[in-house]
Design a protein around this motif. Structure first.
Motif, PDB file in Angstrom:
ATOM      1  N   ARG A  97     -14.512   0.536 -28.467  1.00  0.00           N
ATOM      2  CA  ARG A  97     -13.471   1.390 -29.163  1.00  0.00           C
ATOM      3  C   ARG A  97     -12.171   1.412 -28.259  1.00  0.00           C
ATOM      4  N   LYS A 140      -9.230   2.580 -39.776  1.00  0.00           N
ATOM      5  CA  LYS A 140      -9.792   1.893 -38.640  1.00  0.00           C
ATOM      6  C   LYS A 140      -9.675   0.259 -38.800  1.00  0.00           C
ATOM      7  N   LYS A 198     -13.677  12.782 -34.695  1.00  0.00           N
ATOM      8  CA  LYS A 198     -12.408  12.053 -34.570  1.00  0.00           C
ATOM      9  C   LYS A 198     -11.493  13.097 -34.239  1.00  0.00           C
ATOM     10  N   ARG A 249      -5.457   4.686 -36.543  1.00  0.00           N
ATOM     11  CA  ARG A 249      -6.543   3.412 -36.664  1.00  0.00           C
ATOM     12  C   ARG A 249      -7.279   2.969 -35.608  1.00  0.00           C
TER      13      ARG A 249
END
Length: 338
Positions: free
Chosen positions: A189, A158, A58, A177
């Motif tokens: 994504r 998310k 992340k 998010r």
């Protein structure tokens, strides 16, 4: 002597396994020059290792996305030192495989863990394109038979969606998010962007076309190794279901746009038959009228950066008409104007 600086683009290529042999050697030489223990994760429990790994990626992605929004630059050594531990986690473990339970659950599996009353299921059972709104303000223009599943309330870190069929997504930007869509074995994504997804269950090739922003597409490959491509506007990804082959390419320029691409067009007391001709000229569609008498109905409208579904909805509302769509064929039904 401090190690040389490494560009964020080179780090991203290394993480995606897209480096040449020379670039790979350069990055690995940089790794080797860093001080510290690189194998300490071997002694951690699996659950803790996975948690650290997920946080690591992340952070890496956040930094790379931030760099992507700014002019190209070299990384400062202070930033690289802070990222070094994260990169070494990748060396000590392996690249994240979103399709393997030993690393993390897929989007679909995470949704299946929720109670049924926590989920929303929607299927477009109409013969027109339906614009469906999501809890965060995002929307998806769904073709007939398209289906979507998502939590009634997205989580704090998310936004997860399962989707099949064809639909155009317009995602509200929210860096905290990430928005993830799973269609079959393909995972998309994004943070905030617009793109079209073609993923009918029976189709042999899934397709993602990007209109704005940046999209990351991940699919399974051979030997449980994931494949991944990063798409920019006017680029598309194609995933062949049978061979599990994922490719990306530039969308070829063409005279007529796809229905999800926005256009600006003005009508001043324009008869419907003339409007139909202009829309067919602008978009890759064929439009027919169920009643020839409605062709003389006139419309005044200013469409600013609108895709075809939005234009059709406003036209039909104005004319008290309706439309159906099958492939690239559209039929408008209504009564003659007085």
């Amino acid at each position: 002597m401090k190690p040389p600086e490494i560009s964020p683009l080179l780090l991203e290529k290394y993480l995606l396994d897209q480096c040449t042999e020379e670039e790979k050697a350069l990055v690995e030489a940089w790794y080797a020059s860093l001080q510290g223990e690189t194998r300490y994760l071997d002694h951690l429990p699996d659950a803790e290792s996975r948690e650290i790994q997920n946080d690591t990626f992340k952070n890496i992605r956040a930094e790379l996305e931030q760099a992507d929004e700014q002019p190209a630059r070299m990384l400062h050594w202070r930033w690289i030192t802070g990222l070094a531990a994260s990169v070494l986690l990748v060396l000590g473990l392996y690249f994240i495989n979103p399709f393997k339970k030993t690393t993390q659950l897929t989007v679909t599996e995470q949704l299946e863990e929720k109670a049924e009353n926590e989920l929303t299921h929607f299927v477009n059972e109409e013969h027109r394109i339906v614009i469906h709104h999501l809890p965060d303000g995002s929307s998806v223009s769904m073709r007939p038979d398209a289906a979507i599943t998502y939590p009634r309330d997205f989580e704090e870190d998310k936004r997860l969606v399962a989707f099949s069929g064809e639909g155009f997504f317009d995602i509200t930007k929210d860096k905290s998010r990430p928005f993830m869509i799973q269609s079959g074995e393909m995972v998309i994504r994004v943070l905030g962007t617009s793109f079209n997804v073609k993923a009918p269950v029976a189709q042999k090739v899934f397709q993602v076309d990007v209109v704005t922003g940046t999209v990351e597409v991940t699919t399974p490959g051979t030997e449980q190794k994931p494949q991944q491509v990063i798409l920019k506007p006017k680029q598309q990804a194609l995933f062949e279901i049978g061979s599990r082959r994922l490719i990306s390419k530039q969308i070829p320029e063409q005279a007529r746009k796809e229905i999800y691409e926005p256009v600006s067009i003005v009508f001043e007391e324009t008869p419907l038959n003339k409007i139909v001709q202009q829309l067919e000229k602008r978009f890759n569609v064929s439009i027919s009228l169920s009643n020839p008498e409605i062709s003389r109905c006139s419309v005044t409208a200013n469409f600013e950066s609108q895709p075809l579904p939005g234009i059709l909805e406003m036209l039909c509302t104005t004319l008290e008409a309706s439309y159906t769509i099958s492939g690239n064929n559209i039929r408008i039904s209504g009564t003659p104007c007085e």
